[in-house]
Design an enzyme around this catalytic site. Sequence first.
Site, PDB file in Angstrom:
ATOM      1  N   SER A 142       0.862  -1.169   0.000  1.00  0.00           N
ATOM      2  CA  SER A 142       0.000   0.000   0.000  1.00  0.00           C
ATOM      3  C   SER A 142       0.899   1.220   0.000  1.00  0.00           C
ATOM      4  O   SER A 142       2.097   1.121   0.303  1.00  0.00           O
ATOM      5  CB  SER A 142      -0.861  -0.003   1.276  1.00  0.00           C
ATOM      6  OG  SER A 142      -1.479   1.245   1.501  1.00  0.00           O
ATOM      7  N   TYR A 155      -2.202  -1.693  10.296  1.00  0.00           N
ATOM      8  CA  TYR A 155      -2.172  -1.764   8.838  1.00  0.00           C
ATOM      9  C   TYR A 155      -0.866  -1.178   8.316  1.00  0.00           C
ATOM     10  O   TYR A 155      -0.182  -1.793   7.482  1.00  0.00           O
ATOM     11  CB  TYR A 155      -3.367  -1.000   8.272  1.00  0.00           C
ATOM     12  CG  TYR A 155      -3.552  -1.129   6.776  1.00  0.00           C
ATOM     13  CD1 TYR A 155      -4.206  -2.228   6.230  1.00  0.00           C
ATOM     14  CD2 TYR A 155      -3.112  -0.136   5.909  1.00  0.00           C
ATOM     15  CE1 TYR A 155      -4.397  -2.347   4.861  1.00  0.00           C
ATOM     16  CE2 TYR A 155      -3.300  -0.234   4.542  1.00  0.00           C
ATOM     17  CZ  TYR A 155      -3.946  -1.345   4.014  1.00  0.00           C
ATOM     18  OH  TYR A 155      -4.130  -1.454   2.666  1.00  0.00           O
TER      19      TYR A 155
END
Length: 260
Positions: A142, A155
């Site tokens: 990401s 995350y």
Amino acid sequence: MQLKDKVAFVTGSAAGIGKEIAVLYAREGAKVVIADLNKQAADATAAEIVASGGQAIGVAVDVTDEAQVDASVAEAVKVFGGIDILVSNAGIQIVQPVDEFSYADWKKMLAIHLDGAFLTTRACLKHMYAQGRGGSVIYMGSVHSKLASVLKAPYVTAKHGLIGLCKTVAKEGAKHGVRANVICPGFVRTALVEKQIPEQAKTLGISEEDVIKKVMLKDTVDGEFTTTADVAQVALMFAAFPTNALTGQSLVVSHGWFME
């Protein structure tokens, strides 16, 4: 066809980014394993690919379960004769500030993103090495593999960790012709992101429109979401690249949100 007769094991591929990658791989000639927690959805995606003239099977797998991972990869090898490509894509999101984050949710997030990547990598590498025909390991990182955002501590931690795992696999796999790379998408309007919009609006005390414009897309060059098709094209490039010249790398696909 860039992936003719290659076997691709794609986790979290019954929907979203994973499905887009799986469909593109099949179109490019790969035999695709739709590995997902939801077996019914995995079978449905596999059936769509087969109906379009491709080759695919669905397998049920919880990527945090060692036995299930090993069994699902073994099933893929039994059906298709090997593993050439792993796309470690399975993931979830839980949005909370650090001081309110439960330890159980922290562990759940790291288990799915990091333990899942490790377990699937280990299972697939054993076959890639034994086959002697090289391979490609692709992690779904990401922009949060590169920077941090509020409310996303586990995350961000996990996505940073994937880059470290990738670099190690790239070094270890090189002598076997196995490459490892990370795709780092910006915000893609999948179900995972759709769920975050109202959650962040509530936590931050702003409108959902402001979450999109002023949080998610504020640093892009054009105010646009990255698409699943954008990400799939990068996944195809990493899978099809023929040499170790492209390994141990992370490529950001984010409409300029993050630039290197």
